[in-house]
Write a protein that holds these residues in place. Structure first.
Motif, PDB file in Angstrom:
ATOM      1  N   SER A 237       0.852  -1.183   0.000  1.00  0.00           N
ATOM      2  CA  SER A 237       0.000   0.000   0.000  1.00  0.00           C
ATOM      3  C   SER A 237       0.888   1.232   0.000  1.00  0.00           C
ATOM      4  O   SER A 237       1.762   1.371   0.849  1.00  0.00           O
ATOM      5  CB  SER A 237      -0.902  -0.026   1.237  1.00  0.00           C
ATOM      6  OG  SER A 237      -1.860   0.996   1.156  1.00  0.00           O
ATOM      7  N   LEU A 238       0.676   2.125  -0.969  1.00  0.00           N
ATOM      8  CA  LEU A 238       1.531   3.311  -1.093  1.00  0.00           C
ATOM      9  C   LEU A 238       0.872   4.527  -0.460  1.00  0.00           C
ATOM     10  O   LEU A 238      -0.334   4.717  -0.561  1.00  0.00           O
ATOM     11  CB  LEU A 238       1.797   3.618  -2.568  1.00  0.00           C
ATOM     12  CG  LEU A 238       2.548   2.565  -3.371  1.00  0.00           C
ATOM     13  CD1 LEU A 238       2.816   3.090  -4.774  1.00  0.00           C
ATOM     14  CD2 LEU A 238       3.862   2.177  -2.693  1.00  0.00           C
ATOM     15  N   GLU A 239       1.698   5.346   0.182  1.00  0.00           N
ATOM     16  CA  GLU A 239       1.178   6.592   0.752  1.00  0.00           C
ATOM     17  C   GLU A 239       1.716   7.751  -0.073  1.00  0.00           C
ATOM     18  O   GLU A 239       2.921   7.928  -0.175  1.00  0.00           O
ATOM     19  CB  GLU A 239       1.650   6.719   2.198  1.00  0.00           C
ATOM     20  CG  GLU A 239       0.543   7.208   3.097  1.00  0.00           C
ATOM     21  CD  GLU A 239       0.989   7.393   4.520  1.00  0.00           C
ATOM     22  OE1 GLU A 239       1.634   8.394   4.808  1.00  0.00           O
ATOM     23  OE2 GLU A 239       0.672   6.505   5.322  1.00  0.00           O
ATOM     24  N   ARG A 240       0.834   8.477  -0.700  1.00  0.00           N
ATOM     25  CA  ARG A 240       1.255   9.644  -1.470  1.00  0.00           C
ATOM     26  C   ARG A 240       0.388  10.833  -1.072  1.00  0.00           C
ATOM     27  O   ARG A 240      -0.737  10.671  -0.644  1.00  0.00           O
ATOM     28  CB  ARG A 240       1.086   9.391  -2.979  1.00  0.00           C
ATOM     29  CG  ARG A 240       2.108   8.438  -3.568  1.00  0.00           C
ATOM     30  CD  ARG A 240       3.519   8.989  -3.481  1.00  0.00           C
ATOM     31  NE  ARG A 240       4.510   8.191  -4.168  1.00  0.00           N
ATOM     32  CZ  ARG A 240       5.145   7.121  -3.655  1.00  0.00           C
ATOM     33  NH1 ARG A 240       4.847   6.721  -2.433  1.00  0.00           N
ATOM     34  NH2 ARG A 240       6.054   6.457  -4.349  1.00  0.00           N
ATOM     35  N   ARG A 241       0.943  12.024  -1.234  1.00  0.00           N
ATOM     36  CA  ARG A 241       0.165  13.237  -0.969  1.00  0.00           C
ATOM     37  C   ARG A 241      -1.128  13.188  -1.778  1.00  0.00           C
ATOM     38  O   ARG A 241      -1.096  12.888  -2.961  1.00  0.00           O
ATOM     39  CB  ARG A 241       0.966  14.477  -1.375  1.00  0.00           C
ATOM     40  CG  ARG A 241       2.166  14.752  -0.502  1.00  0.00           C
ATOM     41  CD  ARG A 241       1.708  15.203   0.858  1.00  0.00           C
ATOM     42  NE  ARG A 241       2.792  15.644   1.680  1.00  0.00           N
ATOM     43  CZ  ARG A 241       2.863  16.837   2.224  1.00  0.00           C
ATOM     44  NH1 ARG A 241       1.930  17.732   1.991  1.00  0.00           N
ATOM     45  NH2 ARG A 241       3.854  17.130   3.011  1.00  0.00           N
ATOM     46  N   MET A 242      -2.239  13.497  -1.154  1.00  0.00           N
ATOM     47  CA  MET A 242      -3.506  13.450  -1.879  1.00  0.00           C
ATOM     48  C   MET A 242      -4.283  14.737  -1.696  1.00  0.00           C
ATOM     49  O   MET A 242      -4.127  15.424  -0.683  1.00  0.00           O
ATOM     50  CB  MET A 242      -4.333  12.269  -1.404  1.00  0.00           C
ATOM     51  CG  MET A 242      -3.746  10.962  -1.868  1.00  0.00           C
ATOM     52  SD  MET A 242      -4.836   9.601  -1.591  1.00  0.00           S
ATOM     53  CE  MET A 242      -3.743   8.254  -2.024  1.00  0.00           C
ATOM     54  N   LYS A 243      -5.118  15.028  -2.640  1.00  0.00           N
ATOM     55  CA  LYS A 243      -5.958  16.229  -2.553  1.00  0.00           C
ATOM     56  C   LYS A 243      -7.410  15.830  -2.825  1.00  0.00           C
ATOM     57  O   LYS A 243      -8.224  15.779  -1.948  1.00  0.00           O
ATOM     58  CB  LYS A 243      -5.460  17.259  -3.575  1.00  0.00           C
ATOM     59  CG  LYS A 243      -5.667  18.690  -3.175  1.00  0.00           C
ATOM     60  CD  LYS A 243      -4.740  19.114  -2.061  1.00  0.00           C
ATOM     61  CE  LYS A 243      -4.959  20.567  -1.672  1.00  0.00           C
ATOM     62  NZ  LYS A 243      -4.350  20.849  -0.378  1.00  0.00           N
ATOM     63  N   CYS A 244      -7.706  15.534  -4.122  1.00  0.00           N
ATOM     64  CA  CYS A 244      -9.108  15.275  -4.475  1.00  0.00           C
ATOM     65  C   CYS A 244      -9.567  13.891  -4.018  1.00  0.00           C
ATOM     66  O   CYS A 244     -10.706  13.716  -3.612  1.00  0.00           O
ATOM     67  CB  CYS A 244      -9.317  15.434  -5.977  1.00  0.00           C
ATOM     68  SG  CYS A 244      -8.499  14.158  -6.957  1.00  0.00           S
ATOM     69  N   GLY A 245      -8.685  12.909  -4.112  1.00  0.00           N
ATOM     70  CA  GLY A 245      -9.050  11.540  -3.729  1.00  0.00           C
ATOM     71  C   GLY A 245      -9.793  10.777  -4.808  1.00  0.00           C
ATOM     72  O   GLY A 245     -10.124   9.610  -4.621  1.00  0.00           O
ATOM     73  N   VAL A 246     -10.055  11.434  -5.936  1.00  0.00           N
ATOM     74  CA  VAL A 246     -10.905  10.799  -6.954  1.00  0.00           C
ATOM     75  C   VAL A 246     -10.317  10.843  -8.366  1.00  0.00           C
ATOM     76  O   VAL A 246     -11.041  10.814  -9.361  1.00  0.00           O
ATOM     77  CB  VAL A 246     -12.329  11.419  -6.954  1.00  0.00           C
ATOM     78  CG1 VAL A 246     -13.084  11.030  -5.699  1.00  0.00           C
ATOM     79  CG2 VAL A 246     -12.261  12.943  -7.089  1.00  0.00           C
ATOM     80  N   GLY A 247      -8.993  10.968  -8.461  1.00  0.00           N
ATOM     81  CA  GLY A 247      -8.355  10.866  -9.768  1.00  0.00           C
ATOM     82  C   GLY A 247      -8.447  12.097 -10.641  1.00  0.00           C
ATOM     83  O   GLY A 247      -8.319  11.996 -11.866  1.00  0.00           O
ATOM     84  N   LYS A 248      -8.673  13.262 -10.055  1.00  0.00           N
ATOM     85  CA  LYS A 248      -8.830  14.485 -10.872  1.00  0.00           C
ATOM     86  C   LYS A 248      -7.625  15.417 -10.803  1.00  0.00           C
ATOM     87  O   LYS A 248      -7.294  16.080 -11.779  1.00  0.00           O
ATOM     88  CB  LYS A 248     -10.063  15.288 -10.389  1.00  0.00           C
ATOM     89  CG  LYS A 248     -11.349  14.516 -10.349  1.00  0.00           C
ATOM     90  CD  LYS A 248     -11.975  14.396 -11.708  1.00  0.00           C
ATOM     91  CE  LYS A 248     -13.343  13.754 -11.589  1.00  0.00           C
ATOM     92  NZ  LYS A 248     -13.798  13.224 -12.856  1.00  0.00           N
ATOM     93  N   CYS A 249      -6.972  15.522  -9.630  1.00  0.00           N
ATOM     94  CA  CYS A 249      -6.000  16.606  -9.454  1.00  0.00           C
ATOM     95  C   CYS A 249      -4.571  16.212  -9.792  1.00  0.00           C
ATOM     96  O   CYS A 249      -3.731  17.072 -10.054  1.00  0.00           O
ATOM     97  CB  CYS A 249      -6.059  17.121  -8.016  1.00  0.00           C
ATOM     98  SG  CYS A 249      -5.360  15.972  -6.798  1.00  0.00           S
ATOM     99  N   GLY A 250      -4.256  14.934  -9.763  1.00  0.00           N
ATOM    100  CA  GLY A 250      -2.909  14.477 -10.103  1.00  0.00           C
ATOM    101  C   GLY A 250      -1.906  14.517  -8.959  1.00  0.00           C
ATOM    102  O   GLY A 250      -0.756  14.140  -9.139  1.00  0.00           O
ATOM    103  N   HIS A 251      -2.309  14.976  -7.774  1.00  0.00           N
ATOM    104  CA  HIS A 251      -1.362  15.069  -6.646  1.00  0.00           C
ATOM    105  C   HIS A 251      -0.723  13.718  -6.301  1.00  0.00           C
ATOM    106  O   HIS A 251       0.418  13.660  -5.897  1.00  0.00           O
ATOM    107  CB  HIS A 251      -2.078  15.592  -5.392  1.00  0.00           C
ATOM    108  CG  HIS A 251      -2.060  17.078  -5.286  1.00  0.00           C
ATOM    109  ND1 HIS A 251      -2.826  17.884  -6.081  1.00  0.00           N
ATOM    110  CD2 HIS A 251      -1.351  17.909  -4.479  1.00  0.00           C
ATOM    111  CE1 HIS A 251      -2.598  19.152  -5.764  1.00  0.00           C
ATOM    112  NE2 HIS A 251      -1.706  19.186  -4.810  1.00  0.00           N
ATOM    113  N   CYS A 252      -1.487  12.650  -6.433  1.00  0.00           N
ATOM    114  CA  CYS A 252      -1.022  11.339  -5.962  1.00  0.00           C
ATOM    115  C   CYS A 252      -0.426  10.506  -7.089  1.00  0.00           C
ATOM    116  O   CYS A 252      -0.134   9.342  -6.906  1.00  0.00           O
ATOM    117  CB  CYS A 252      -2.204  10.574  -5.366  1.00  0.00           C
ATOM    118  SG  CYS A 252      -3.382  10.105  -6.640  1.00  0.00           S
TER     119      CYS A 252
END
Ligand SMILES: Cc1cc2nc3c(=O)[nH]c(=O)nc-3n(C[C@H](O)[C@H](O)[C@H](O)COP(=O)(O)OP(=O)(O)OC[C@H]3O[C@@H](n4cnc5c(N)ncnc54)[C@H](O)[C@@H]3O)c2cc1C
Ligand code: FES
Length: 278
Positions: A237-252
């Motif tokens: 399980s990978l931990e990456r910075r997240m913002k939207c959580g739904v595949g829209k913003c690209g943060h993760c």
């Protein structure tokens, strides 16, 4: 599947903190209830975005298993910064915002009939516990269950009550270690890989799930691969910075993979060769 209360995936649902249990100096477990008896409807390995008005939002894994949901779910939160410290300062009865559940979770149905080997390090036990308890609640559907857990010190071991229960069960092979013992610690001392010689693994019928800090993955992967477990049967399980959580913003995003949607759990076969993934 998002909670069907607000129309927008970006608008948090209000939820109530019904119980708070301190685990260590840094971690507490929060039992959360959604209004009007709405169930979170999560799968093991998924996460929610937890928000506090005026402070922010943070991704937190769902630590309880769907099999024990009871109309509530549990989050184990380590205080490290603005949002998590503010969550720790809450009292029972407080309202938080919840979006999700997000992520693909683990395909637990595919694990049935297999030996399931868990290797959890530190806070990684929080998400792993969701899968572990689901497997234990359907114990007859799985073959061997092997649990390996490591923490830095005895004081940092999470869910000590549950660890004691797992230790007593004769249908679980349970081994725990700490990097540094103390005067009372009688168990194994050493990093989690020192537990691998204690278990015989049948690579033809084993699925391995490892969740922990990135440094742990490098060494645990070497152990699992050296035992002959196929790359497609090793989950992390990978931990990456997240913002939207739904595949829209690209943060993760890691190359073509979106941790929030495609993960955060992936097989090593999916991640191998993906730059900066592991
Ligand atoms: C899918 C997922 C599941 C998670 N599950 C849990 C969980 O079950 N329990 C839990 O306690 N935490 C979990 N986390 C980590 C948690 O989201 C972060 O600790 C939290 O976002 C920190 O927010 P903050 O506002 O408290 O800290 P901040 O004030 O934002 O930062 C505090 C410090 O932590 C660093 N930091 C913040 N977020 C991250 C991050 N995602 N990765 C690396 N460094 C970071 C910052 O650089 C800073 O040094 C999870 C993260 C992800 C992506
Ligand atoms: S968090 Fe926005 S794309 Fe994953």
């Amino acid at each position: 599947m998002a909670i069907p209360m607000t129309d927008s995936i970006y608008v948090p649902n209000p939820a109530t903190v019904v119980k708070i249990k301190p685990l260590t100096a840094m971690e507490k477990v929060f039992t959360i209830e959604l209004p009007r008896g709405v169930s979170l409807g999560h799968r093991p390995g998924q996460f929610v975005q937890v928000s506090l008005l005026g402070i922010g939002e943070a991704p937190i894994s769902i630590s309880s298993s769907p099999s024990r949901s009871n109309g509530t779910f549990e989050l184990c939160v380590r205080k490290v910064g603005d949002v998590t410290n503010a969550i720790h300062a809450l009292n029972e009865g407080a309202t938080i915002g919840v979006r999700g559940p997000f992520g693909a979770g683990f395909p637990i149905e595919k694990f049935k009939g297999k030996d399931v080997l868990f290797a959890a390090g530190g806070l990684g036990l929080a998400p792993a516990r969701s899968v572990i308890n689901q497997v234990l609640d359907e114990r007859g559907s799985f073959n061997r269950v092997i649990l390996l857990y490591g923490a830095k010190t005895p004081g940092e071991l999470l869910f000590k009550d549950e660890l004691a229960t797992w230790r007593q069960r004769d249908d679980i092979e349970f081994h725990v270690t700490v990097d540094r013992g103390d005067a009372d610690w009688k168990g194994n001392v050493g990093v989690i890989t020192t537990l691998f010689p204690k278990v015989a693994v049948d690579p033809r019928n084993t699925v391995a799930i490892t969740i922990g800090p990135p440094i742990m993955y490098k060494f645990v992967l070497m152990e699992l691969l050296s035992k002959g477990i196929p790359e497609g049967e090793i989950w992390l399980s990978l931990e990456r910075r997240m913002k939207c959580g739904v595949g829209k913003c690209g943060h993760c995003q890691i190359n073509h993979l979106y941790c929030c949607v495609n993960g955060p759990s992936f097989t090593y076969a999916q991640l191998k060769g993906v730059e900066e993934a592991v």
